[in-house]
Enzyme design. Sequence first.
Site, PDB file in Angstrom:
ATOM      1  N   ASP A   1       0.812  -1.216   0.000  1.00 15.36           N
ATOM      2  CA  ASP A   1       0.000   0.000   0.000  1.00 15.36           C
ATOM      3  C   ASP A   1       0.846   1.267   0.000  1.00 15.36           C
ATOM      4  OD1 ASP A   1      -1.739  -2.082   0.510  1.00 15.36           O
ATOM      5  OD2 ASP A   1      -3.016  -0.903   1.837  1.00 15.36           O
TER       6      ASP A   1
ATOM      7  N   GLU B   1      -5.176  -4.590  -7.226  1.00 10.73           N
ATOM      8  CA  GLU B   1      -6.125  -5.397  -6.448  1.00 10.73           C
ATOM      9  C   GLU B   1      -7.474  -4.701  -6.455  1.00 10.73           C
ATOM     10  OE1 GLU B   1      -3.700  -5.343  -2.721  1.00 10.73           O
ATOM     11  OE2 GLU B   1      -5.452  -4.297  -1.906  1.00 10.73           O
TER      12      GLU B   1
END
Length: 883
Positions: A458, A527
């Site tokens: 992330d 994702e």
Amino acid sequence: MPRRRTRILLCSIWASTLVTAVCGVAGTASGRTPPAGVAIVADAPGSVAALAGYRIQSSAKVTDSGAAISKPGYAASGWYPTGPRSTVVAGLLQNGKYSDPFYSTNLKSISPNDFTVPWWYRSDFKVGSESGLHTFLDFSGVISGADVWVNGTKVTTSTGAYPRQQPDITALVHPGTNSVAFSVRPNDPDKDLTTGWIDWVQTPPDNNMGIFRDVFVRRSGSVALTNAHVTTKLSLPALNKADLTVKVDARNDSGGPVTATVAGTAGSLSFSQKVTLAAHRTKTLTFTPSMWNPKVWWPYGMGGQPLYDLKLTASAGGRVTDTAHERFGVRDVKSSLNADGARTYKINGRPLLIRGGGWSPDVFLRPDRKYLEDRLRYTRDLGLNTIRLEGHLEPDDFFDLADEYGILTLPGWECCDKWQSLDDWTSADHAVAKASMAAEAARLRDHPSVISFLIGSDEAPTTQVEKEYVDALTAADWPDPIVPAASDASAPITGSSGMKMTGPYDWVPPNYWYNKREGGAYGFNSETSAGPDVPTLDTLHRMMSPGELDSLWQDPNAKQYHRSPSDTFGTLKIFDDAMTGRYGKSSSLDDYVRKAQLAQYEAVRAQFEAYGRNFTDASNPSTGVVYWMLNSGWTSLHWQLFDRYLDQGGSYYGAREANRPLHVQYSYDDKSVVVVNSGHAAASKLTVKADVYTVDGTSKYSRTATVSAPGDGGRSTAVTMPSIGGLPSTYLLRLTLSDAKGTEVDRNVYWLSTKNDVIDWANNDWYYVPTSSYADLSGLSGMPEAPLSATASSRTGSDGTTTTTVTLKNTGTGKVPAFYLDTHVVDSAGKPVLPIQWSDNAISLWPGESKTLTSTYRTSALHGSAVSVRVSGWNVPTRTVRG
């Protein structure tokens, strides 16, 4: 903005291996337990053996020291025998300590308090009496780390799941039985550089503490060979020459100088070199042979997966002192950023749209090669070419099989725990992280399936950590691109990621994916998905109690234990509200599940179709999409294209349809009907037929067009659907694609509405965007019943598989289609035979049409029963026929 995933750990297990027993951790297992295996290490240079298994016990139940526990002959009375790769809970499950943790809330009954202290792992190995051999312990994969003892002496301490340890235990080893003991420390992914489960599934109570990779005993003579690897440079575009660079470290473990010859082969190539080494010195040897007309490795669907063997032998004084072996493939991977800043990949000079899924191991990290192969076969059947591993860097057999199956992999570190808390790292943490990177780089570099390493998820790493990672990768001769993060981030050395992590992770309508914003079909989305995946009714009955099933279909606000421990993803309310708003209120569990399959089919199909269509756009094209997720390590209600038991529902078949290599599809944004050709060669003289029907089968529009479609992901527009008068709010669109010989190669049926889903973009959040008004698909509930005939026959092969052929025919004389036909092979108890692969499924037939489907599965999955086939459909009564 990167996603803000709630940081929570999770877990899962395979029900068929479980034995219901009284809950507990310590104590003697009932009955006589078999002894853990003893590894036999051959008396020869280059020999290696994995420890064959362990006995484990909590340190709260053991007062003996490591020196005593690691002595040969230690009784280990009442300890639990486990396999060679086992977390603590996995070992206790193997010994029948708990009820099926995949069912209902049974996992809650396993107290995490039993795993707050170290656990002992003890194993034996045998060696012969040959002199002059050096012995090493070789391991990684201990969570969270351990003090390690051999024959009464502490030899090393490991920290973190990934650093590789190779202590020299020569002075401690003697002929006969020797013993190893690991005092494994508890795991906390917020404090340890190990693995966690984030918000995927419920957390295993031991946080996966244990040993999840093989531990090896290696033996060599005076000169050992280590760090052997191959890098290849393939000529493009001819592909007719590969320049190899073979490297190996020759290490003198003796007390005096040694002259050795290191000889090797790589495929049909051979080479050798002499080296003189001072005592306890190491030199790196390099060989640079060239391979003409190499067999080139390709991803599945683009070519074959040939692999070569590198074999090396060191000899001194006329005797072999060590051997080394590596397997490699010849291929070229290039990655760059396009004009829009998106990451692109080419394989052997050809452009590649990454169509991937996020990987989940078994929640208890238990090894099962057959189950692993089944999931990789499903990945190919789905038309996917890539698997992303966010953390959970699987043992070697995963990557070996990915090489063999032609499935690309994107390994990388995970988010939301210690790996991402970089500002809190100590100097010791930096050392563990760099050692982890060095070990994984050396382990993965020769695998042709590995096409990048994502050093952040992330977030990109800090400047210091990025340099530590890159230095470790460079030192390992890492041959593939290094990506700073899976999100839209950058770092000084590796630059921009070229990826985005904009969601969604919960339900959005099909037309969402056609907007070039947020998670829509542009750039590289690392994702993303429309979230929930309600499994088939068969699987739901295996994983949920009757009361939980009632709550599932009746209460959208109910906390669903089998979804996520995260408050964000705790319920199915967003999905349920959309399903009710679009399809109408469910009248029963069966009605809820069948509507869920339709909703999941159309959502998943749209995601992959939009990215496929936009791959060759001149401006802001799509370059990659990773469905979140491919599978679940537990019995789950979200983020999976197939469930824990390998059953296949709407998500599976929606993805499979969208990813066909030559595919006709409808565009929700501009109503175009396009052919997408993922093959390399152009496809010409294709016939596309578009037909619009009311739900009772009345024809409202028909158009036929002939097109050609360029290869390598190219597309061609065949039809643009016009406004059609007199359509009801719910209608059907049937697209058929035929080749130059008139053979139908694809059929794609949509259920659509004259009322569009309206997306509330102003209130977009990191995990989804609200829908302010839903499409009206409730007309499907009024479809007339269609008559259907079904026949089946089976043939058992000599390879242990059975093929069942099913012929379905809509025998109606009117207009009504048999809509969304689902076919399952079942045993005599009516349970699905799994895993299974179908030639086609989830199909629709118009009156007079028939289709023959074939399925292949292991004969043993029938458990000796006769073959039956269960056929159901949206407007067709369920029936079972003998096969």
